[in-house]
Every structure is written in structure tokens, then in C-alpha cells.
Design a protein around this motif. Structure first.
Motif, PDB file in Angstrom:
ATOM      1  N   THR A 259       0.831  -1.211   0.000  1.00  0.00           N
ATOM      2  CA  THR A 259       0.000   0.000   0.000  1.00  0.00           C
ATOM      3  C   THR A 259       0.857   1.250   0.000  1.00  0.00           C
ATOM      4  O   THR A 259       0.651   2.172  -0.809  1.00  0.00           O
ATOM      5  CB  THR A 259      -0.939   0.003   1.220  1.00  0.00           C
ATOM      6  N   PHE A 260       1.847   1.304   0.886  1.00  0.00           N
ATOM      7  CA  PHE A 260       2.693   2.503   0.952  1.00  0.00           C
ATOM      8  C   PHE A 260       3.691   2.544  -0.201  1.00  0.00           C
ATOM      9  O   PHE A 260       4.063   3.629  -0.661  1.00  0.00           O
ATOM     10  CB  PHE A 260       3.405   2.582   2.302  1.00  0.00           C
ATOM     11  N   LYS A 261       4.120   1.387  -0.672  1.00  0.00           N
ATOM     12  CA  LYS A 261       5.009   1.360  -1.835  1.00  0.00           C
ATOM     13  C   LYS A 261       4.318   1.998  -3.034  1.00  0.00           C
ATOM     14  O   LYS A 261       4.899   2.837  -3.729  1.00  0.00           O
ATOM     15  CB  LYS A 261       5.413  -0.079  -2.161  1.00  0.00           C
ATOM     16  N   ASP A 262       3.069   1.626  -3.267  1.00  0.00           N
ATOM     17  CA  ASP A 262       2.306   2.207  -4.375  1.00  0.00           C
ATOM     18  C   ASP A 262       2.123   3.703  -4.192  1.00  0.00           C
ATOM     19  O   ASP A 262       2.271   4.485  -5.143  1.00  0.00           O
ATOM     20  CB  ASP A 262       0.931   1.532  -4.493  1.00  0.00           C
ATOM     21  N   PHE A 263       1.820   4.102  -2.978  1.00  0.00           N
ATOM     22  CA  PHE A 263       1.614   5.532  -2.710  1.00  0.00           C
ATOM     23  C   PHE A 263       2.880   6.336  -3.016  1.00  0.00           C
ATOM     24  O   PHE A 263       2.831   7.369  -3.683  1.00  0.00           O
ATOM     25  CB  PHE A 263       1.212   5.744  -1.244  1.00  0.00           C
ATOM     26  N   PHE A 264       4.025   5.863  -2.548  1.00  0.00           N
ATOM     27  CA  PHE A 264       5.277   6.605  -2.725  1.00  0.00           C
ATOM     28  C   PHE A 264       5.786   6.578  -4.171  1.00  0.00           C
ATOM     29  O   PHE A 264       6.536   7.467  -4.580  1.00  0.00           O
ATOM     30  CB  PHE A 264       6.355   6.061  -1.788  1.00  0.00           C
ATOM     31  N   LEU A 265       5.402   5.547  -4.935  1.00  0.00           N
ATOM     32  CA  LEU A 265       5.871   5.445  -6.320  1.00  0.00           C
ATOM     33  C   LEU A 265       4.975   6.192  -7.307  1.00  0.00           C
ATOM     34  O   LEU A 265       5.434   6.583  -8.386  1.00  0.00           O
ATOM     35  CB  LEU A 265       5.965   3.971  -6.746  1.00  0.00           C
ATOM     36  N   GLN A 266       3.727   6.376  -6.954  1.00  0.00           N
ATOM     37  CA  GLN A 266       2.794   7.036  -7.859  1.00  0.00           C
ATOM     38  C   GLN A 266       3.070   8.525  -7.976  1.00  0.00           C
ATOM     39  O   GLN A 266       3.821   9.105  -7.191  1.00  0.00           O
ATOM     40  CB  GLN A 266       1.351   6.796  -7.400  1.00  0.00           C
ATOM     41  N   SER A 267       2.442   9.151  -8.957  1.00  0.00           N
ATOM     42  CA  SER A 267       2.648  10.581  -9.198  1.00  0.00           C
ATOM     43  C   SER A 267       2.068  11.419  -8.069  1.00  0.00           C
ATOM     44  O   SER A 267       1.384  10.903  -7.175  1.00  0.00           O
ATOM     45  CB  SER A 267       1.977  10.990 -10.517  1.00  0.00           C
ATOM     46  N   GLU A 268       2.319  12.711  -8.139  1.00  0.00           N
ATOM     47  CA  GLU A 268       1.847  13.627  -7.107  1.00  0.00           C
ATOM     48  C   GLU A 268       0.326  13.718  -7.054  1.00  0.00           C
ATOM     49  O   GLU A 268      -0.243  14.169  -6.063  1.00  0.00           O
ATOM     50  CB  GLU A 268       2.431  15.024  -7.360  1.00  0.00           C
TER      51      GLU A 268
END
Length: 283
Positions: A259-268
Motif C-alpha cells: 500500500t505505501f510502496k504504491d503511494f510513494f511510487l505514484q505521481s503527485e
């Protein structure tokens, strides 16, 4: 008084202490019969003063090569001591396992062993849980014949500690204000802390610039202007977190990490924590 840590010779030291105790309490029929004779024997030791973490870890490997490895708890206690001193300098509320066993642990204190597991997970870029796994990870990569020693460069990088301090101080403060002591997931769930640190380590290696931007976005979710007083959507998180019936620990760590990996990798533009999306995709 000076604090000493035994890197090599722990069993021999315990044997010497036991011999001294026996001579004092029961006497001796051996070559050394009195405590005075015992104390006259010369013992040569090598003392390293104020050595850094890299040197400690290296000596742990060299001194244990070809021997039975020291106890996992002892290995991590050595790693933890250096980390412990660094945390205390930053005024982080932290307690060792030994201290926690002797006294009541305040709810707002981190357990040092958990922070250490989080640090190892950051290095591994994937959640690791337990002293045994954390210690084995370090030893495998510090083996002097290993080709993977470069992976540990990150543990000597100050940026690693910048992220760790940000989590246990700044991010933790936001969570305390939002959820209180009893609701703070960093303190309530070891899996949350370990997996969150792993996601930071993974994303720092993939895209450090984007990670910095997303850290600011994550912080902004706790803004006073945000009408939703559940910045991380923990009500939804708890529903899924408690739903696992088999392989519980592993699934919970993966759930938080992904969940946090996706959040940090996604765009702003992705500015919310998407627990539902992760659950549907992986479970």
C-alpha cells in the motif's frame, strides 16, 4: 563507568566468571586454589574504543568466520547499541528489551528491537520480521566472501538515518496528534512500522526525488484544513488487517508494504492511501 560489549569470547568470559564464583563460594582443588591466585593470572584482551557501526559489523563477521555464530539476540544487541545511542541523541523515546522486561514500558515508547527490524527492512527493501531473520540477513551480506556486501552501503548512509528519524519523530508526532497514543499504528502494530520502513527503502532506491515529494503529500494529509480526521484511513485499514485467517503475519506485512510502496511510487496526483486497491490486487 564505561560500557563494554563483547564481540568475541562471550562464552570464555562466562566461564571465567563462573570459575571465579566457584573459587569464592566452594573453593578449588585445581591448579588455582585461591581467589588471589586467580586474580594474578594475566588475561590479554583487545579493546576498540568508540568504533562506528560499520567497524562493529565487520568485526562481528570476521571474528565469527568458521566458528559457531554468536546468539542472534547478542548480534542484534550490538547493532542496537549504536542505533540506540543515535536515537537518544535525537530525543526519541525508545526502550531496550532488557529495560522493558524490568520496568513498565510507556505507551509512547518504541521498542528498540522493532526499530532495528525496521532499519533492516529498509535496507532489504522488503519487510523482515524477527531477530533471527534480521541477524541472518546482515550476516549473509557481511560475509567477507559475499558478492552482496554492496547492499549494506545504505546502512552507512546518513540518508538512511534521516528517513528513520523522520519516521520515529516527525511522522510519529503527526500520528500521535491524529490518533492518540492508543491509536497510533507505528506504536500499536510492529508490522506497520517494519513494513512502512521497508516501503521507504524500496522507493528511495527506485525514485528518491519522487519519494521526497510524496513524503510532503503524506504529511499534508494531516493538515488542520483536512476535514477527514482519519488521514491514513485507518478504519478501512483495520477491517482488512483483521480479515486474514492464514499466513497472518506475512500477509499483514505485505498488505502494508504494498500500500505505501504504491503511494510513494505514484505521481503527485495520487494523494490518498488506497488500502482497498491493495487488498483487491493481492488478496
Amino acid at each position: 563507568s564505561k560500557k563494554f560489549i563483547i564481540l568475541d569470547g562471550l562464552q570464555r568470559t562466562n566461564c571465567l566468571l563462573e570459575c571465579k564464583r566457584l573459587i569464592e563460594k566452594e573453593g578449588s582443588n585445581g591448579k588455582i586454589r585461591t581467589l588471589e591466585e586467580f586474580n594474578k593470572k594475566l588475561l590479554y584482551v583487545e579493546i576498540w574504543e568508540s568504533i562506528d557501526l560499520k567497524s562493529i559489523l565487520y568485526k562481528m563477521v570476521v571474528l565469527n568466520t568458521g566458528q559457531k555464530k554468536m546468539d542472534y539476540s547478542h548480534q542484534l544487541d550490538i547493532l542496537n547499541l549504536s542505533l540506540y545511542e543515535k536515537l537518544l541523541k535525537e530525543n526519541v523515546k525508545v526502550i531496550t528489551k532488557k529495560e522493558a522486561d524490568k520496568t513498565r514500558r510507556d505507551k509512547d515508547m518504541f521498542l528498540l528491537a522493532t526499530i532495528c527490524e525496521g532499519l533492516v527492512s529498509y535496507i532489504n527493501k522488503s519487510p523482515i520480521s524477527g531477530k533471527k531473520n534480521a541477524a541472518e540477513f546482515l550476516f549473509e551480506r557481511l560475509n567477507i566472501d559475499s558478492e552482496e556486501t554492496h547492499e549494506l552501503d545504505v546502512i552507512f548512509d546518513e540518508k538512511t538515518y534521516d528517513y528513520l528519524i523522520w519516521v520515529v519523530k516527525d511522522f510519529n508526532r503527526l500520528l500521535m496528534d491524529e490518533y492518540g497514543i492508543d491509536g497510533n499504528p507505528l506504536l500499536r502494530y510492529d508490522a506497520f512500522f517494519v513494513s512502512f520502513m521497508a516501503s521507504l527503502g524500496y522507493c528511495f532506491q527506485k525514485n528518491p526525488d519522487n519519494l521526497e515529494k510524496k513524503k510532503k503529500i503524506l504529511t499534508s494529509l494531516f493538515s488542520k484544513n483536512n476535514k477527514n480526521k482519519d488521514a491514513l484511513k485507518l478504519k478501512i485499514f483495520k477491517q482488512y488487517y483483521k480479515s486474514f485467517k492464514t499466513g497472518i503475519g506475512e500477509k499483514r506485512r505485505k498488505f502494508i508494504f504494498e500500500t505505501f510502496k504504491d503511494f510513494f511510487l505514484q505521481s503527485e496526483y495520487a494523494d490518498q492511501i488506497e488500502w482497498e486497491t491493495t487488498y483487491d490486487r493481492f488478496f
